[in-house]
Design a protein around this motif. Structure first.
Motif, PDB file in Angstrom:
ATOM      1  N   PHE A 323       0.826  -1.204   0.000  1.00 28.05           N
ATOM      2  CA  PHE A 323       0.000   0.000   0.000  1.00 28.05           C
ATOM      3  C   PHE A 323       0.867   1.264   0.000  1.00 28.05           C
ATOM      4  N   LEU A 326       2.846   1.667  -3.324  1.00 28.10           N
ATOM      5  CA  LEU A 326       1.976   2.159  -4.396  1.00 28.10           C
ATOM      6  C   LEU A 326       1.691   3.642  -4.220  1.00 28.10           C
ATOM      7  N   ASN A 330       3.147   6.190  -6.977  1.00 21.86           N
ATOM      8  CA  ASN A 330       2.167   6.791  -7.879  1.00 21.86           C
ATOM      9  C   ASN A 330       1.820   8.229  -7.533  1.00 21.86           C
ATOM     10  N   PHE A 387      -0.857  -8.752  -3.366  1.00 18.69           N
ATOM     11  CA  PHE A 387      -1.452  -7.487  -3.802  1.00 18.69           C
ATOM     12  C   PHE A 387      -2.936  -7.471  -3.496  1.00 18.69           C
ATOM     13  N   ILE A 388      -3.640  -8.516  -3.975  1.00 15.84           N
ATOM     14  CA  ILE A 388      -5.098  -8.534  -3.827  1.00 15.84           C
ATOM     15  C   ILE A 388      -5.471  -8.556  -2.348  1.00 15.84           C
ATOM     16  N   ILE A 391      -4.769  -5.230  -0.611  1.00 21.09           N
ATOM     17  CA  ILE A 391      -5.757  -4.191  -0.897  1.00 21.09           C
ATOM     18  C   ILE A 391      -7.079  -4.535  -0.206  1.00 21.09           C
ATOM     19  N   SER A 394      -7.411  -3.521   3.388  1.00 20.53           N
ATOM     20  CA  SER A 394      -7.620  -2.119   3.747  1.00 20.53           C
ATOM     21  C   SER A 394      -9.101  -1.823   3.937  1.00 20.53           C
TER      22      SER A 394
ATOM     23  N   PHE B 193      -8.450  -5.363 -12.047  1.00 21.06           N
ATOM     24  CA  PHE B 193      -7.662  -4.757 -10.969  1.00 21.06           C
ATOM     25  C   PHE B 193      -6.515  -3.904 -11.478  1.00 21.06           C
ATOM     26  N   ALA B 199      -0.396   4.057 -12.294  1.00 23.89           N
ATOM     27  CA  ALA B 199      -0.294   5.461 -11.892  1.00 23.89           C
ATOM     28  C   ALA B 199      -1.244   6.304 -12.735  1.00 23.89           C
ATOM     29  N   TYR B 273     -10.422  -1.562  -7.345  1.00 23.32           N
ATOM     30  CA  TYR B 273     -10.357  -1.496  -5.880  1.00 23.32           C
ATOM     31  C   TYR B 273     -11.699  -1.886  -5.282  1.00 23.32           C
ATOM     32  N   VAL B 276     -12.388  -5.603  -5.589  1.00 24.19           N
ATOM     33  CA  VAL B 276     -11.634  -6.440  -4.648  1.00 24.19           C
ATOM     34  C   VAL B 276     -12.240  -6.360  -3.252  1.00 24.19           C
ATOM     35  N   ILE B 277     -12.591  -5.154  -2.829  1.00 22.09           N
ATOM     36  CA  ILE B 277     -13.171  -4.997  -1.493  1.00 22.09           C
ATOM     37  C   ILE B 277     -14.529  -5.688  -1.405  1.00 22.09           C
TER      38      ILE B 277
END
Lengths: 397, 397
Positions: A323, A326, A330, A387-388, A391, A394, B193, B199, B273, B276-277
């Protein structure tokens, strides 16, 4: 497994949506391999010439090295145009616009001759320096059928002739494929930009991780007076949006004399509320017996943290690391504000500057965009699960 | 007998070192530091009652010349003489010692700036080139009559209205489909994803190319050659209603076409995002509920309306809150797609306006006023949302 018609529908919907999501990536890649003339077409070209493997083989024959091409001093290269003997084509090296002396145009001997059923354009390097690339223009009679040794980067009409233009007549296979990438890479100090970005992001991850682990462990596992107050304070800082901090932090950095240094890029983001929360959650979920056992064996708090809690919370650490990396890699707004000199630019700033300077060279622009996102994309493919999950984590409260 | 609160000395020392730094940079009057040092000395004097070795703590008073001393001296003292302390005291010491590094950074870079932003907003045009005059709430009065501020607020409103529901709806559909034990889950997830980890700077370069008026892919696809997506300040409602002969003006003309183009890219960027959540949320719902519903003969719609929707509501609520807060901080998308804020400032957002005012016009106080108003708006909205929406959220599974 028995076939269900609904599952076909599901696949169709998902694939359709997925293709829309992936389209910009394909378009970026395709454009990054296009010549300027291919890029600037009203009707889009789906597969540019440089993407076709048959052309790579053709390009591999041109130039000193089959991979990277080039033309060393004294060496020569022959371009073969099969065709009837008729009005002879003309060939020359275009002068760089505005250049007083152009070693490529002035130092290359161009000979056009006919032999064995083909027009042959022979380029010889008579200078003392090696050419990495060598542009070429050939004026080919319109009445003769055209069969060039390598698809030209641009074809224009010029009176009686076709004007065929190559940005590089000695490319080699990779030099041909990645022409725009090389052009973009040499146009700006990308090495420096990448170093800045990686240095900033990795320092933020490493130091931030340590600080967050210390604080989270104390908040989760050590009873101490004032713990509640500290926790509420940390919670409260989550309420403040990032915009509010821009101006005062800029002022603070200016007073410290840290503007335009790595400190400005790194230090304000070292303490992360998100990291503290995440790791605290992890430490709370570990069984108390573990720590009691360690205590009985004489382990102090620091030993408990570094030998037990930290290794067991590895998923949390990875999640936080991804996190933070990234976010730092970015980021645009913060580096934009706190840095001025080109040496301190991060890749995102460099790309932003490149976008405004490159103008209409869309091939080079897309090539630069591609290699800017490449590290993250590669990272994703190597550590997809982390990664998945990182994320997804979070979103858990 | 009560023991000496060494952790209090440690914490006071940490605050003291921050205070000395603040005074050196001119954020704090020198007198406060002297008072702080005096209190520290009193604490040490009190410590003498518990043993003469506490005199050593007085070394912390060199903080006046070497600020970190106030924190380091009690820390070292504890390390040397901490062996004999009770469990409780050790906990207090370690707890504070581990929390302070992160806490200090949070205090410096999050807590202090929040108050300092408010302080700055009370002055007339702070730019550190000349002394600024105190002007009370004048900046806020001007801000409320500033048409550009209202435009930025209007754009934020449209951003929420357009992107949040669309994004959530699309993401929920994708997540539900992905959750049906579909084959190639990894491939689809990657497709959706990837935009999120890309970026925005690079993504925007591609989208600008897709939106290009002459050679853009979108204009070819929609057969609208020459439509300049990013430079059309006309509102979309006005554009849509024009053929019907209806004229709409001002706010009701809707977000400009350029801003809608930005929103489309934002939805594309954040969809992964949300998917995924939401997928994590869906996987947390016990399978038994669906099995029971199937036994009772529930249809696909009934299952999702009566089981998925209520049980997914915490996740949806989280994403909604995040989208709402994020809308107030939209900067990068706008800056990279329309670096000047669009034609007639039609793509202005609050964060972008703040950036313009602070770092282009160097009016730090007005920018701080914008930041504070944004802060209050977010705070207010979050509270309202908690009051009204969260009642409908089902936290029990």
């Amino acid at each position: 497994m028995r076939f269900k018609p609904t599952s076909l529908l599901v696949h169709l919907v998902l694939l359709g949506g997925g293709l829309i999501m992936a389209f910009p990536f394909y378009w970026m890649l395709a454009t990054s391999l296009k010549s300027p003339q291919e890029a600037l077409q009203a009707k889009p070209i789906w597969v540019p010439e440089r993407m076709k493997p048959s052309n790579w083989l053709k390009a591999a024959r041109l130039g000193d090295s089959p991979l990277w091409g080039g033309l060393a001093p004294g060496r020569s290269v022959e371009l073969v145009f099969p065709g009837e003997k008729g009005r002879p084509p003309k060939a020359f090296i275009p002068r760089a616009p505005g250049a007083f002396f152009d070693p490529r145009a002035d130092g290359t001997r161009v000979e056009v001759g006919y032999g064995e059923g083909a027009w042959r354009v022979r380029l010889t390097n008579t200078t003392g320096e090696a050419f990495r690339f060598l542009p070429l223009v050939v004026l080919w009679p319109k009445e003769a059928p055209l069969n060039p040794p390598l698809p030209p980067d641009a074809i224009r009409s010029q009176g009686e002739d076709w004007r065929l233009e190559w940005v590089n007549a000695v490319p080699g296979a990779l030099g041909y494929l990645f022409h725009n990438y090389l052009e973009a890479w040499y146009a700006a100090p990308w090495g420096r930009y990448f170093f800045n970005s990686f240095f900033t992001a990795l320092t933020q991850v490493a130091v931030g991780l340590l600080l967050a682990a210390l604080a989270a462990f104390a908040l989760a596992r050590i009873p101490f007076p004032g713990k509640e107050a500290v926790f509420v304070l940390i919670l409260a800082t989550m309420m403040v949006p990032g915009e509010v901090l821009l101006i005062p932090n800029y002022v603070l950095l200016a007073r410290l004399g840290w503007l335009d240094t790595y400190f400005a890029l790194i230090v304000p983001w070292l303490a992360s509320v998100f990291g503290i929360f995440l790791l605290r959650q992890f430490y709370l979920s570990l069984p108390q017996d573990l720590f009691d056992a360690a205590r009985i064996d004489g382990a102090g708090y620091l030993t408990q943290l570094f030998r037990i809690a930290l290794p067991l919370s590895l998923p949390g650490l990875v999640s936080y690391g991804i996190f933070t990396f990234l976010g730092a890699y970015n980021a645009l707004l913060w580096p934009l504000i706190v840095t001025q000199s080109p040496e301190m630019r991060t890749v995102q700033l460099g790309l932003q500057a490149f976008v405004s300077e490159a103008g209409s060279d869309y091939g080079a622009l897309m090539a630069a965009s591609t290699f800017v996102i490449l590290p993250v994309i590669l990272g994703y493919f190597f550590a997809q699960r982390q990664f998945i999950q990182g994320i997804a984590r979070s979103g858990l409260k | 007998m009560r023991t000496f609160p060494l952790h209090a000395v440690l914490s006071w020392g940490a605050l003291l070192s921050l205070g000395v730094y603040a005074a050196r940079l001119g954020f704090l009057p020198q007198a406060w530091v002297v008072v702080g040092l005096g209190l520290y000395a009193l604490l040490v004097l009190w410590g003498v009652r518990f043993g003469w070795r506490h005199v050593l703590l007085a070394l912390g008073l060199v903080a006046y010349w070497f600020p970190p001393a106030a924190f380091l001296v009690p820390l070292l003292f504890a390390l040397f003489f901490g062996r004999g302390l009770s469990e409780k005291e050790q906990g207090a010491l370690y707890g504070w010692a581990l929390v302070w590094p992160a806490l200090a950074l949070l205090l410096i870079w999050h807590v202090f700036p929040t108050f300092y932003a408010f302080y700055l907003s009370l002055f007339e045009r702070v730019n550190f080139l000349r002394p600024a005059a105190f002007s009370g709430l004048e900046n806020y009065r001007i801000l409320l009559q500033d048409p550009l501020f209202w435009r930025a607020l209007g754009n934020t409103f449209w951003y929420v209205v357009f992107t949040v529901p669309v994004g959530l709806l699309l993401a929920t559909v994708v997540a539900i489909l992905l959750n049906t034990q579909v084959a190639f889950l990894g491939l689809y997830r990657t497709l959706y994803f990837l935009p999120y980890i890309t970026a925005l700077t690079a993504a925007a370069a591609v989208w600008r190319w897709i939106y290009h008026p002459e050679f853009g892919f979108l204009n070819w696809l929609l057969r609208t050659p020459g439509l300049d997506w990013l430079n059309t300040p006309k509102g979309v409602f006005a554009l849509l209603l024009e053929p019907l002969g209806v004229q709409v003006q001002g706010f009701w003309a809707g977000p400009s076409l350029a801003f809608v183009a930005i929103m489309v890219m934002s939805v594309w960027h954040f969809l992964g995002y949300q998917v995924v959540i939401l997928l994590a949320g869906l996987q947390a719902i016990p399978k038994e509920y669906y099995e029971a519903a199937e036994l009772d003969g529930a249809s696909f719609w009934q299952k999702h309306r009566l089981i998925t929707w209520p049980l997914l509501s915490p996740t949806t609520f989280f994403l909604f809150t995040l989208g709402l807060i994020g809308a107030f901080q939209v900067f990068t998308q706008v800056y990279v797609l329309t670096p000047t804020g669009g034609v007639l400032q039609d793509t202005l957002t609050l964060a972008f306006y703040l950036y313009n005012k602070g770092f282009r016009d160097s009016d730090f106080s007005y920018a701080s006023a914008i930041a504070m108003v944004t802060f209050l708006l977010i705070l207010g909205l979050t509270l309202i949302q908690r009051r009204i929406l969260e009642r409908r959220v089902n936290y029990e599974i």
